[in-house]
Design a protein around this motif. Structure first.
Motif, mmCIF file in Angstrom:
data_model
loop_
_atom_site.group_PDB
_atom_site.id
_atom_site.type_symbol
_atom_site.label_atom_id
_atom_site.label_comp_id
_atom_site.label_asym_id
_atom_site.label_seq_id
_atom_site.Cartn_x
_atom_site.Cartn_y
_atom_site.Cartn_z
ATOM 1 N N ILE A 86 0.831 -1.214 0.000
ATOM 2 C CA ILE A 86 0.000 0.000 0.000
ATOM 3 C C ILE A 86 0.863 1.261 0.000
ATOM 4 N N SER A 87 1.896 1.276 0.848
ATOM 5 C CA SER A 87 2.720 2.484 0.989
ATOM 6 C C SER A 87 3.697 2.666 -0.162
ATOM 7 N N GLY A 88 4.104 1.543 -0.765
ATOM 8 C CA GLY A 88 5.060 1.621 -1.865
ATOM 9 C C GLY A 88 6.504 1.717 -1.405
ATOM 10 N N HIS A 89 6.739 1.552 -0.105
ATOM 11 C CA HIS A 89 8.110 1.565 0.412
ATOM 12 C C HIS A 89 8.210 0.611 1.598
ATOM 13 N N ALA A 90 9.443 0.278 1.973
ATOM 14 C CA ALA A 90 9.662 -0.652 3.087
ATOM 15 C C ALA A 90 8.971 -0.128 4.348
ATOM 16 N N PRO A 91 8.167 -0.968 5.014
ATOM 17 C CA PRO A 91 7.349 -0.495 6.148
ATOM 18 C C PRO A 91 8.095 -0.469 7.471
ATOM 19 N N TRP A 92 9.188 0.277 7.520
ATOM 20 C CA TRP A 92 9.866 0.518 8.793
ATOM 21 C C TRP A 92 10.499 1.911 8.773
ATOM 22 N N SER A 93 9.720 2.869 8.251
ATOM 23 C CA SER A 93 10.226 4.229 8.075
ATOM 24 C C SER A 93 9.868 5.170 9.218
ATOM 25 N N ASN A 94 9.034 4.724 10.172
ATOM 26 C CA ASN A 94 8.678 5.561 11.321
ATOM 27 C C ASN A 94 8.530 4.691 12.563
ATOM 28 N N GLY A 95 8.220 5.312 13.687
ATOM 29 C CA GLY A 95 8.157 4.586 14.951
ATOM 30 C C GLY A 95 7.132 3.471 14.954
ATOM 31 N N TYR A 96 5.948 3.733 14.391
ATOM 32 C CA TYR A 96 4.890 2.727 14.365
ATOM 33 C C TYR A 96 5.326 1.517 13.544
ATOM 34 N N GLU A 97 5.809 1.774 12.344
ATOM 35 C CA GLU A 97 6.195 0.676 11.452
ATOM 36 C C GLU A 97 7.384 -0.097 12.023
ATOM 37 N N SER A 114 8.143 -0.518 15.178
ATOM 38 C CA SER A 114 7.658 -1.351 16.287
ATOM 39 C C SER A 114 7.008 -2.622 15.773
ATOM 40 N N ILE A 115 6.201 -2.490 14.725
ATOM 41 C CA ILE A 115 5.546 -3.654 14.123
ATOM 42 C C ILE A 115 6.590 -4.624 13.579
ATOM 43 N N PHE A 116 7.612 -4.076 12.912
ATOM 44 C CA PHE A 116 8.641 -4.919 12.284
ATOM 45 C C PHE A 116 9.515 -5.601 13.333
ATOM 46 N N ILE A 117 9.909 -4.872 14.372
ATOM 47 C CA ILE A 117 10.740 -5.470 15.423
ATOM 48 C C ILE A 117 9.990 -6.599 16.120
ATOM 49 N N ALA A 118 8.679 -6.397 16.334
ATOM 50 C CA ALA A 118 7.857 -7.456 16.942
ATOM 51 C C ALA A 118 7.890 -8.718 16.092
ATOM 52 N N TRP A 119 7.818 -8.537 14.775
ATOM 53 C CA TRP A 119 7.826 -9.697 13.870
ATOM 54 C C TRP A 119 9.195 -10.373 13.869
ATOM 55 N N ILE A 120 10.264 -9.576 13.848
ATOM 56 C CA ILE A 120 11.618 -10.139 13.881
ATOM 57 C C ILE A 120 11.851 -10.894 15.187
ATOM 58 N N GLY A 121 11.351 -10.338 16.286
ATOM 59 C CA GLY A 121 11.476 -11.023 17.566
ATOM 60 C C GLY A 121 10.796 -12.382 17.548
ATOM 61 N N MET A 122 9.608 -12.431 16.938
ATOM 62 C CA MET A 122 8.901 -13.712 16.819
ATOM 63 C C MET A 122 9.666 -14.674 15.914
ATOM 64 N N LEU A 123 10.251 -14.153 14.836
ATOM 65 C CA LEU A 123 11.045 -14.993 13.933
ATOM 66 C C LEU A 123 12.216 -15.618 14.685
ATOM 67 N N ALA A 124 12.892 -14.811 15.487
ATOM 68 C CA ALA A 124 13.996 -15.328 16.304
ATOM 69 C C ALA A 124 13.493 -16.343 17.320
ATOM 70 N N GLY A 125 12.338 -16.070 17.904
ATOM 71 C CA GLY A 125 11.757 -16.989 18.886
ATOM 72 C C GLY A 125 11.463 -18.349 18.296
ATOM 73 N N PHE A 126 10.883 -18.371 17.107
ATOM 74 C CA PHE A 126 10.604 -19.653 16.447
ATOM 75 C C PHE A 126 11.897 -20.337 16.002
ATOM 76 N N GLY A 153 1.462 -3.342 21.499
ATOM 77 C CA GLY A 153 0.673 -2.528 22.425
ATOM 78 C C GLY A 153 1.087 -1.073 22.386
ATOM 79 N N ILE A 154 2.404 -0.832 22.349
ATOM 80 C CA ILE A 154 2.916 0.532 22.260
ATOM 81 C C ILE A 154 2.504 1.159 20.927
ATOM 82 N N ALA A 155 2.602 0.364 19.854
ATOM 83 C CA ALA A 155 2.259 0.872 18.519
ATOM 84 C C ALA A 155 0.801 1.294 18.440
ATOM 85 N N HIS A 156 -0.077 0.589 19.163
ATOM 86 C CA HIS A 156 -1.504 0.901 19.104
ATOM 87 C C HIS A 156 -1.943 1.826 20.243
ATOM 88 N N GLY A 157 -0.980 2.347 20.994
ATOM 89 C CA GLY A 157 -1.300 3.322 22.018
ATOM 90 C C GLY A 157 -1.352 4.724 21.438
#
Length: 596
Positions: free
Chosen positions: A339-350, A352-364, A386-390
């Motif tokens: 949707i954005s047309g660019h890598a989705p880690w360009s601001n604090g919200y994105e 946070s979402i990406f780090i959460a996913w990477i953390g889960m990837l490492a966990g698995f 939770g922080i991202a949706h605050g």
């Protein structure tokens, strides 16, 4: 100057209504005000697909714009009201957005402007406002059209951000919402008219009178919105929405003719609307909370000698569902990227979402060693989502700022943010290890010892990977900085704290060499405390310090209250194992003393 125009316009709405009409509208109940401008939902779905250009230049469906504006004004995705039968009903963001331009006289009487709870008592005292959480625009103006908040707003803006009180900040927020309300009433957000061969690819609203369209286009721009509103009258009074629907198609045709250079495809528009309606990351937050918490509980129970086979099967089932949430999380990131047309880690919200996913990837990735690892990763994902949706972060999809329009966004930022996921997971594994040391008993000694050793080894692996990535990412950042700003290193707060984090985690990973005595305890305590440097590097620099990497430019957000609760809890968790060890040692000495 602009604020004076805003206040004048709102005053005009309130004052210029003739006495009979004003009395009639003020006498109507909220549902009656809603009914006189209620837009058919099917028609709204068609209107939502019209493309609009926001003030940052991004082309998006009106669905997205309406949702963002209603969130800012009302604090929710839809407007709640009580109907004639005393039932709770809702207007969608599109219904609100159209209605505010179609019948501003009704909307200036409806209580839909969010008021911060702490500001309510003082506002009731100072301007006699009547509210329990939301207020109408009319309450901020007296019968002569004077803006009641004018002196308070001026006083708040004269203070530097660091010296503003909570009330000052609340007043500024309310004033900003009133500004947005005025702009919607006036049609300024309705930038849906592209000008053919415009070198800046700028779209215009119908109130932008200074823009010279060609004769035919000018006639269309001037007439289409009033015509559309007349067809809304027809739809509301007689239920005939055909003409209004046809008007939408005419606007789309105009956009296709004049703005096809940056016009989105129908597929992309529909995808973004679907993304707006289906809150993927919120569902992921719920999924991680349910399955991650259950997995953590089962992992602790598994340490006990009883029911091991049953617990093992339950863990496998929970892991299956957790993987499903992880896949949904990945799908959401991919969709936002599309949707954005660019890598989705360009601001604090994105990020946070990406780090959460990477953390889960490492966990698995390390789940074979212990089920505690994906459980800890889930806790990390819960915190970040939770922080991202605050209220701290804005989920709005925006265009990239010029400095981020580089392939380095995909390389440097991805490596740096991914390193945070691995390092944060290591620190959370330390927290679990210390908790196991706190509940350490002789009855489950062997199993607990094995688990502690496995978690510590996994912690070292994840932290080593994270440290390598953080170091490489920092060097890559220096190369990007040289390309963008003409220097490799400038001791910017972000650069400085990245270096501090590298030094701290390097020390932590060498603890077993530096302090070999009681290594397991010492390492896990240091690894847990090292998370503080990571939090400062990611959140602190971005929101509390001023620099080239900052999102808030030194305008600080209030420190969350849960921080003051977590610090003493973490302190206790790090101290209790020492007392447990001392007690165990004393018991052992007494035992051998009795035997002798």
């Amino acid at each position: 100057m602009k604020k004076n125009i805003i206040y004048s316009f709102l005053s005009l709405i309130l004052v210029t209504l003739n006495a009979a009409q004003a009395q009639q509208l003020h006498g109507l109940k909220p549902y009656e005000l809603v009914n006189r401008q209620y837009i058919d939902t099917h028609h709204c779905e068609k209107f939502a697909t019209i493309q609009v250009q926001d003030f940052q230049g991004r082309i998006k469906p009106i669905s997205t714009l309406a949702l963002e504006l209603i969130r800012k004004i009302y604090g929710k995705n839809s407007f709640d009201y009580i109907n004639k039968e005393n039932q709770k009903k809702q207007l969608t963001s599109i219904q609100v957005f159209i209605g505010m331009q179609y019948k501003p006289d009704s909307w200036q009487l409806l209580e839909f402007i969010k008021i911060e709870k702490k500001a309510i008592p003082k506002l009731k005292e100072l301007i006699k406002i009547n509210t329990s959480g939301h207020s109408s625009a009319s309450q901020f103006f007296d019968f002569k059209g004077n803006y009641k908040l004018k002196s308070m707003v001026s006083s708040a803006y004269t203070k530097s951000p660091g010296k503003r009180t909570v009330f000052d900040k609340d007043i500024i927020k309310i004033d900003e919402r009133l500004n947005i309300v005025w702009s919607i009433f006036n049609g300024q957000f309705l930038k849906i008219f592209p000008k053919i061969d415009d070198p800046n690819l700028t779209w215009y609203s119908p109130v932008t009178s200074e823009i010279e369209f060609n004769k035919n286009d000018k006639h269309f721009v001037n007439k289409i919105i009033p015509t559309y509103f007349s067809y809304l009258d027809l739809g509301i009074e007689k239920g005939n929405w055909q003409k209004a629907n046809e008007t939408i198609e005419l606007i789309k045709s105009f956009q296709q003719k004049n703005g096809k250079a940056i016009l989105l495809s129908d597929k992309k528009v529909n995808t973004e609307i679907w993304f707006n309606k289906n809150h993927i990351f919120l569902w992921c937050l719920i999924g991680y909370t349910c399955f991650g918490s259950l997995l953590m509980l089962l992992s602790f129970i598994r340490i006990l000698k009883k029911y091991k086979t049953t617990i093992k099967r339950l863990i496998a089932v929970v892991m299956f569902f957790l993987v499903g949430v992880f896949v949904l999380h990945a799908f959401g990131i991919a969709l936002r990227w599309y949707i954005s047309g660019h890598a989705p880690w360009s601001n604090g919200y994105e990020a946070s979402i990406f780090i959460a996913w990477i953390g889960m990837l490492a966990g698995f990735g390390f789940s074979k060693n212990s089920s505690f690892t994906p459980a800890a990763a889930s806790i990390l994902a819960i915190c970040l989502l939770g922080i991202a949706h605050g209220s701290l972060m804005n989920p709005e999809i925006t265009n990239l700022v010029p400095v981020l329009k580089s392939y380095w966004l995909l390389i440097h930022v991805a490596v740096i943010t991914a390193s945070y996921g691995f390092l944060a997971l290591g620190s959370l594994l330390s927290l679990i290890t210390l908790l196991l040391m706190c509940i350490y008993t002789l009855t489950n000694k062997q199993e607990t010892d094995n688990t502690i050793q496995k978690l510590t080894n996994t912690n070292q692996l994840t932290s080593t990977i994270g440290l390598y990535m953080l170091t490489i990412g920092t060097f890559l950042g220096g190369i990007w900085a040289n390309e963008s700003w003409g220097r490799y290193w400038g001791w910017d707060p972000k650069e400085t704290w990245a270096l501090i984090s590298i030094i701290i985690y390097s020390f932590v990973l060498h603890i077993r060499i530096i302090i070999p005595k009681n290594y397991l305890y010492t390492y896990n305590v240091c690894s847990l405390l090292a998370l503080g440097s990571l939090i400062m590097t990611f959140f602190g620099v971005n929101y509390y310090l001023s620099g080239l990497h900052s999102y808030a430019k030194g305008d600080p957000f209030p420190i969350p209250k849960w921080i003051y609760i977590m610090i003493p809890i973490i302190f206790l968790i790090t101290i209790i194992p020492l007392f447990k060890k001392a007690v165990a040692k004393k018991s052992t000495l007494m035992h051998y003393g009795q035997k002798s």
